[in-house]
Design a protein around this motif. Structure first.
Motif, short mmCIF file in Angstrom:
data_model
loop_
_atom_site.label_atom_id
_atom_site.label_comp_id
_atom_site.label_asym_id
_atom_site.label_seq_id
_atom_site.Cartn_x
_atom_site.Cartn_y
_atom_site.Cartn_z
N PRO A 53 0.80 -1.23 0.00
CA PRO A 53 0.00 0.00 0.00
C PRO A 53 0.83 1.27 0.00
CG PRO A 53 -0.06 -1.04 2.16
CD PRO A 53 0.60 -2.01 1.24
N SER A 56 1.91 1.06 -4.09
CA SER A 56 0.86 0.75 -5.07
C SER A 56 0.49 1.99 -5.86
CB SER A 56 -0.37 0.22 -4.33
OG SER A 56 -1.53 0.33 -5.13
N TYR A 57 0.45 1.83 -7.21
CA TYR A 57 0.17 3.02 -8.04
C TYR A 57 -0.42 2.61 -9.38
CZ TYR A 57 0.93 8.04 -8.91
OH TYR A 57 0.77 9.39 -9.13
N VAL A 61 -5.99 -0.17 -7.28
CA VAL A 61 -6.76 0.77 -6.46
C VAL A 61 -8.22 0.32 -6.33
CG1 VAL A 61 -7.39 2.30 -8.37
CG2 VAL A 61 -7.26 3.21 -6.04
N GLU A 65 -9.05 0.15 -2.26
CA GLU A 65 -9.99 1.04 -1.56
C GLU A 65 -11.06 0.26 -0.80
OE1 GLU A 65 -10.11 4.17 -0.90
OE2 GLU A 65 -8.43 4.91 -2.09
N THR A 126 5.68 5.07 4.34
CA THR A 126 5.34 5.46 2.97
C THR A 126 6.23 6.60 2.51
OG1 THR A 126 3.04 4.74 3.23
CG2 THR A 126 3.50 6.35 1.49
N GLY A 132 5.67 5.34 -5.77
CA GLY A 132 4.29 5.60 -6.16
C GLY A 132 3.90 7.04 -5.93
N ASP A 168 -6.32 8.61 -3.35
CA ASP A 168 -6.63 7.22 -3.70
C ASP A 168 -5.39 6.33 -3.70
OD1 ASP A 168 -5.58 8.47 -5.91
OD2 ASP A 168 -7.21 7.98 -7.27
N TYR A 169 -4.19 6.91 -3.64
CA TYR A 169 -2.95 6.15 -3.49
C TYR A 169 -2.12 6.79 -2.38
CZ TYR A 169 -3.88 4.30 -8.21
OH TYR A 169 -4.44 3.70 -9.30
N ASP A 427 -4.30 11.86 -8.07
CA ASP A 427 -4.14 11.05 -6.86
C ASP A 427 -5.06 11.51 -5.74
OD1 ASP A 427 -2.12 9.55 -8.10
OD2 ASP A 427 -0.70 11.16 -7.69
N TYR A 518 -11.98 8.74 -7.03
CA TYR A 518 -11.53 7.34 -6.91
C TYR A 518 -11.95 6.60 -8.19
CZ TYR A 518 -11.34 8.95 -2.09
OH TYR A 518 -11.07 9.68 -0.96
#
Length: 531
Positions: A53, A56-57, A61, A65, A126, A132, A168-169, A427, A518
């Protein structure tokens, strides 16, 4: 926007005789029921590229989500961030200190509590990985745990952290201790998750049509009272005709993408609901500026002018709207007056100047696009025919997304394509990601598939976040200037259209809405199965 609503199995049976021959395939016997409670999502591309997570890109998604939560969630009606893991938040007057209060009692799928310390650890990992969309956290200078349910963010510069936290990412909160003393990234890549969302991974079969199955997480903080789908099955079906047949037979709940003809058939079919809404997603035709024939700007401009922009929008029959610049309407940075038009005489003149074109040397270009995307295929087919009349041979290849992306990222320039066709969406509900990801210098290459390296462009992109927070008028000007530079002056991209989402799903699926922040995500826990 138009919906064709058929509520419940009784309505389906009552209308089955008046919706055309196709509707007869839908019956009470093969419609999924609340008891079956499996939502079957059909996608035309591979689902999972990266299970981590933090990095992730891509297409995953649509699953992520439903597996992971972020602190906030974008509300398209209010155009503001809404509560998710955070119940409330506040910011200092200068916009540089944000305090989020978490909801209590939330646990990860691993069984560990989701508290302020877990939020801090997740976002710091992250940020540290920097993969990502991790750039969304660049404004964050320090994260402090104030108490088990309160986390404070101190920023280097003012930024809308509540909106950023809805991305969303890279905004996912996850259990950084899930792998114990092992390598967490390797642990994820085996097809495991450490989220807190309503669903958890049950099985993953890479490369299979039935690629991914999620099952309900019984301890989900949102609860399971009332009717809910207990499972989600993601299937990869590149052929839109087959996807539509699966929907009509009741073997699919939702088709992420149909071509315009199939969508219009679906609108007239009993037992099927349709939804058509504007999006923040547009098609990009990216030109290789670093190697091959299109390193010559005259040839890039010629291909730009060869595209039949108006003709494509008309041919897509409501599935697309004309694009003006790179930023879709509804987002800060949208620039009216940048709509591109076909100009075949101008294209021929530019080709001639470069020694090609009618009566000149033949030119050969390579292009890649997504397998199973009828709209992209139509664009490519028309462009190929137009370029042939200009003495340009276009060698186009439809590819599974992962293969296309790998070719675009090849370290050997000779293996890359001249033209890369793909969709892009932000994003979070902001235009910045188009510029940072697609047009900012990047090594190694990720989504900068024009391979542009320009310090002036990079500097102008880097100032966008602070401008958007401090001076919206200056930000509007900066966005417009950048778009004119990239499209008209440097000719690194063409933007044929902005996508209008056209969804089709079974009549007994209730509660579905499309959130443009999204793209292609169905929040399945919010749906009511069975009608």
């Amino acid at each position: 926007m138009r919906r064709f609503l058929v509520l419940g199995v009784l309505a389906v049976l009552a209308l089955a005789g008046c919706g055309g021959g196709e509707a007869r395939e839908i019956s009470a016997a093969n419609l999924p029921s609340a008891k079956d409670s499996t939502f079957v999502y059909l996608h035309h591309l591979d689902i999972v590229t990266d299970w981590d997570p933090a990095s992730s890109y891509s297409n995953e998604v649509v699953a992520m989500e439903n597996i992971y939560d972020s602190l906030t969630k974008y509300n398209p009606r209010t155009r503001r961030a809404a509560p998710r893991l955070a119940e409330r938040w506040q910011t200092s007057s200068d916009g540089k200190v944000w305090t989020f209060t978490l909801r209590g009692g939330v646990v990860f799928h691993t069984g560990r509590p989701l508290d302020a310390a877990a939020v801090k650890a997740s976002i710091e990992r992250t940020k540290r990985m920097g993969a990502g969309a991790a750039y969304i956290w660049d404004p964050v200078q320090q994260i402090t745990v104030k108490d088990p349910l309160t986390v404070e963010f101190r920023l280097k510069y003012a930024a809308p952290l509540d909106l950023i936290a809805s991305a969303d990412y890279a905004a996912f909160i996850y259990d950084t201790q899930a792998a114990g003393s092992g390598d967490l990234k390797k642990w994820f890549q085996a097809g495991r998750d450490a989220g807190s969302g309503p669903y958890t991974v049950a099985s993953w079969k890479k490369g299979r049509e039935k690629e991914l199955l999620l099952r309900a997480f019984d301890r989900y903080w949102g609860g399971w009272e009332g009717p809910h789908y207990r499972n989600i099955e993601f299937r990869v079906v590149p052929d839109p005709d087959r996807a539509y047949r699966l929907l009509l037979r009741g073997e699919a709940s939702y088709v992420q993408r149909l071509n315009p003809d199939l969508f219009h058939r679906a609108r007239a079919t009993a037992g099927v609901r349709t939804l058509q809404v504007p999006s923040f997603q547009n098609l990009l035709v990216l030109f290789n500026t670093a190697s091959g024939p299109l390193a010559d700007i005259r040839l890039r401009k010629a291909v730009q002018k060869a595209i039949d922009y108006d003709g494509m929008v008309a041919a897509l029959k409501g599935a697309a709207a004309p694009a003006s610049g790179l930023v879709p309407e509804g987002l800060l940075g949208h620039a009216p007056g940048l709509t591109q038009k076909q100009d075949l005489a101008g294209a021929a003149e530019l080709l001639t100047q470069a020694g090609y074109g009618p009566g000149g040397n033949p030119l050969r270009l390579t292009l890649t696009y997504a397998e199973g995307d009828d709209d992209e295929e139509l664009l490519v087919r028309r462009l190929k025919r137009t370029l042939a009349e200009l003495n340009v041979q276009l060698d186009a290849k439809a590819m599974p997304w992962n293969d296309q992306w790998d070719r675009g990222k090849a370290t050997d320039p000779a293996k890359r394509q001249d033209i890369f066709v793909m969709y892009w969406y932000p994003d979070y509900a902001d235009a910045y990601s188009w510029f940072l990801n697609v047009f900012h210098s990047a090594e190694p290459v990720s989504f900068n598939l024009t391979y542009l390296k320009n310090r002036d462009v990079d500097a102008k992109i880097d100032q966008l976040p602070s401008l958007g927070t401090k001076d919206r008028s200056a930000a509007e000007t900066a966005y417009a200037t950048l778009q004119r530079s990239l499209i008209e002056q440097k000719a690194v991209v063409a933007v044929p259209w902005v996508l209008t989402y056209q969804r089709a799903y079974l009549g007994n699926v209730q509660g579905f809405t499309d959130n443009p922040a999204y793209p292609n995500v169905v929040f399945v826990h919010e749906l009511i199965p069975g009608g």
